[in-house]
Design an enzyme around this catalytic site. Structure first.
Site, PDB file in Angstrom:
ATOM      1  N   SER A 196      25.976 -21.729 -24.962  1.00 47.44           N
ATOM      2  CA  SER A 196      26.969 -20.904 -25.651  1.00 47.44           C
ATOM      3  C   SER A 196      28.282 -21.119 -24.922  1.00 47.44           C
ATOM      4  O   SER A 196      28.301 -21.568 -23.767  1.00 47.44           O
ATOM      5  CB  SER A 196      26.567 -19.423 -25.567  1.00 47.44           C
ATOM      6  OG  SER A 196      27.656 -18.559 -25.818  1.00 47.44           O
ATOM      7  N   TYR A 245      23.562 -12.001 -20.818  1.00 42.87           N
ATOM      8  CA  TYR A 245      23.698 -13.153 -21.708  1.00 42.87           C
ATOM      9  C   TYR A 245      24.521 -14.253 -21.057  1.00 42.87           C
ATOM     10  O   TYR A 245      24.133 -15.422 -21.035  1.00 42.87           O
ATOM     11  CB  TYR A 245      24.348 -12.701 -23.015  1.00 42.87           C
ATOM     12  CG  TYR A 245      24.515 -13.784 -24.050  1.00 42.87           C
ATOM     13  CD1 TYR A 245      23.459 -14.135 -24.889  1.00 42.87           C
ATOM     14  CD2 TYR A 245      25.733 -14.442 -24.206  1.00 42.87           C
ATOM     15  CE1 TYR A 245      23.613 -15.118 -25.858  1.00 42.87           C
ATOM     16  CE2 TYR A 245      25.897 -15.428 -25.168  1.00 42.87           C
ATOM     17  CZ  TYR A 245      24.833 -15.763 -25.993  1.00 42.87           C
ATOM     18  OH  TYR A 245      24.995 -16.754 -26.942  1.00 42.87           O
TER      19      TYR A 245
END
Length: 245
Positions: A138, A151
């Protein structure tokens, strides 16, 4: 990709589904791995309707036995493994670090980072004649996303794992890269955005003026697995419409 076989985790929806469909369109046989059997079967149906070859395989990437079994089933189905896209993961937002429980932090890291480690562990020894792996990280693996500590930590870890694996397995002809998508329009994202101005905010902060489609993010992963990227390894490719710039 014609004549090659591989797997995509989290291929029941979003970027994973788009990648599996594109691999099949280019002539590869694809194992569609997902924790949701129904979603995986739907992806297989989409591929087969267009003349492609695919098989659905149940997997929980947070469970070592499940990962090992899924990779072995892929090899058994197709006689080898030439590529893998480790895409499955989970989101975690709207928590500052001191507001997050240890259980939540460990769960996010277990699925995103440990899950990617487990996939690599069982894929790398089985890649036929070299091969290529792409880990879907990501842009949160390249810089901070506010209120997403677990995350971001996990996605940074995926980028680190990718670089180490690329160096350690290069002598065997194995290439390992990461794709780092920015905000992408997937069904999951659209669900989160319902009733908010989140999509408009993301579009406004992206130089290209829009979010990526799942197909655009998937295309980068497919390219990195292809012979067209034969001299590319150890990179974290940002697919973000210019946000990082």
């Amino acid at each position: 990709m014609k004549g090659k076989a591989g797997l995509v985790t989290g291929a029941g929806s979003g970027i994973g589904r788009a990648a599996a469909i594109e691999f099949a369109r280019q002539g590869a046989a694809v194992a569609v791995l997902d924790i949701d059997e129904t979603a995986a079967a739907e992806t297989v149906e989409m591929i087969e309707k267009n003349g492609g070859a695919a098989v659905a395989v149940l997997v929980d990437i947070a469970d070592e036995r499940s990962v090992r079994s899924a990779v072995e089933r892929t090899v058994a189905a197709y006689g080898g493994l030439h590529f893998a896209v480790n895409n499955a993961g989970m989101a975690s937002h709207h928590r500052k670090l001191d507001e997050m429980t240890l259980d939540e932090f460990e769960r996010v890291v277990r699925v995103n980072l440990t899950g990617t480690f487990l996939c690599l562990k069982y894929e790398l020894p089985l890649l036929a004649g070299g091969g290529a792996i792409v880990n879907v990280a990501s842009n949160g693996g390249l810089y901070a996303i506010p209120s997403a500590p677990a995350y971001v930590a996990a996605k940074h870890g995926i980028v680190g794992l990718t670089k180490v694996a690329a160096v350690d397995y290069a002598a065997k002809g194995i290439r390992v890269n990461a794709v780092c998508p920015g905000p992408t329009r997937t069904p999951g994202f659209d669900q989160v955005a319902v009733g908010t101005d989140l999509i408009a905010m993301q579009e406004a902060s992206t130089p290209l003026g829009r979010m990526a489609t799942a197909e655009e993010a998937a295309a980068a992963a497919v390219w990195l697995c292809s012979d067209a990227a034969s001299y590319v390894t150890g990179i974290a490719l940002s697919v973000d419409g210019g946000r990082r710039a």
